[in-house]
Design a protein around this motif. Sequence first.
Motif, PDB file in Angstrom:
ATOM      1  N   VAL A  21       0.860  -1.185   0.000  1.00 45.06           N
ATOM      2  CA  VAL A  21       0.000   0.000   0.000  1.00 45.06           C
ATOM      3  C   VAL A  21       0.896   1.234   0.000  1.00 45.06           C
ATOM      4  CG1 VAL A  21      -1.741   1.268   1.313  1.00 45.06           C
ATOM      5  CG2 VAL A  21      -1.787  -1.230   1.287  1.00 45.06           C
ATOM      6  N   ILE A  23       1.043   5.141   0.757  1.00 43.38           N
ATOM      7  CA  ILE A  23       0.376   6.232   1.452  1.00 43.38           C
ATOM      8  C   ILE A  23       1.117   7.525   1.144  1.00 43.38           C
ATOM      9  CG2 ILE A  23      -0.308   7.181   3.697  1.00 43.38           C
ATOM     10  CD1 ILE A  23      -1.784   4.585   3.119  1.00 43.38           C
ATOM     11  N   ILE A  41      -2.720   6.445  -1.868  1.00 47.34           N
ATOM     12  CA  ILE A  41      -3.805   6.786  -0.950  1.00 47.34           C
ATOM     13  C   ILE A  41      -3.372   8.004  -0.154  1.00 47.34           C
ATOM     14  CG2 ILE A  41      -5.152   6.005   1.028  1.00 47.34           C
ATOM     15  CD1 ILE A  41      -4.578   3.101  -0.089  1.00 47.34           C
ATOM     16  N   GLN A  63      -7.399   2.112   8.187  1.00 44.12           N
ATOM     17  CA  GLN A  63      -8.564   1.864   7.327  1.00 44.12           C
ATOM     18  C   GLN A  63      -8.143   1.408   5.935  1.00 44.12           C
ATOM     19  OE1 GLN A  63     -10.936   5.434   7.405  1.00 44.12           O
ATOM     20  NE2 GLN A  63     -11.085   5.417   9.638  1.00 44.12           N
ATOM     21  N   HIS A  64      -7.004   1.899   5.465  1.00 48.96           N
ATOM     22  CA  HIS A  64      -6.534   1.571   4.113  1.00 48.96           C
ATOM     23  C   HIS A  64      -5.519   0.430   4.101  1.00 48.96           C
ATOM     24  CE1 HIS A  64      -8.557   5.076   2.496  1.00 48.96           C
ATOM     25  NE2 HIS A  64      -8.022   5.793   3.464  1.00 48.96           N
TER      26      HIS A  64
END
Length: 130
Positions: A21, A23, A41, A63-64
Motif C-alpha cells: 500500500v 500512502i 492513498i 482503514q486503508h
Amino acid sequence: MIENLDPKQAWAVLRENPAAVLIDVRTAIEHGFVGHPPHAIHVAWKEFPGMQLNTGFVEQVRQHAPDKAAPVLLLCRSGVRSVDAAKALEADGYQHLINILEGFEGPLDENKHRGTVGGWRYHGLPWQQS
C-alpha cells in the motif's frame, strides 16, 4: 524497522507485491495539484492551515492498510515527513514500513527548485494530477 528505498526501488515493490500500500502523507493541495503516483492513498501527516499534525493519521492508515505485516510505503515531498509518519506507524505495530527517499519532488537544487535532482517525477515514474 523502517526501510529506506529510492523511488525506483519503491515502484518495484509496488509492482511486485499486490499487498503493498502506498500512502501519500503530503497535504491535500500537494497531492492533488502537484501530483501523485497512481493508486496512492492520500492520508496527510500534517495539513494546512499551519501544518498541524493530523491526530487521526494512524487510524486513517489502518482503514486503508489493515494488514500490519503487508508493506506500507510512505511518500512525501522530499522524504522527511514520511519518516515521521513511518515512526508513528511503527509504534502502532506495522512491521514492513518503507520510506521513499527523495519523496515526490526531491531535494532543492542550487536554484532552490525541486524536481531537477531527484524525486518520484524526476525518475520518470508514473504520476498524475487531480
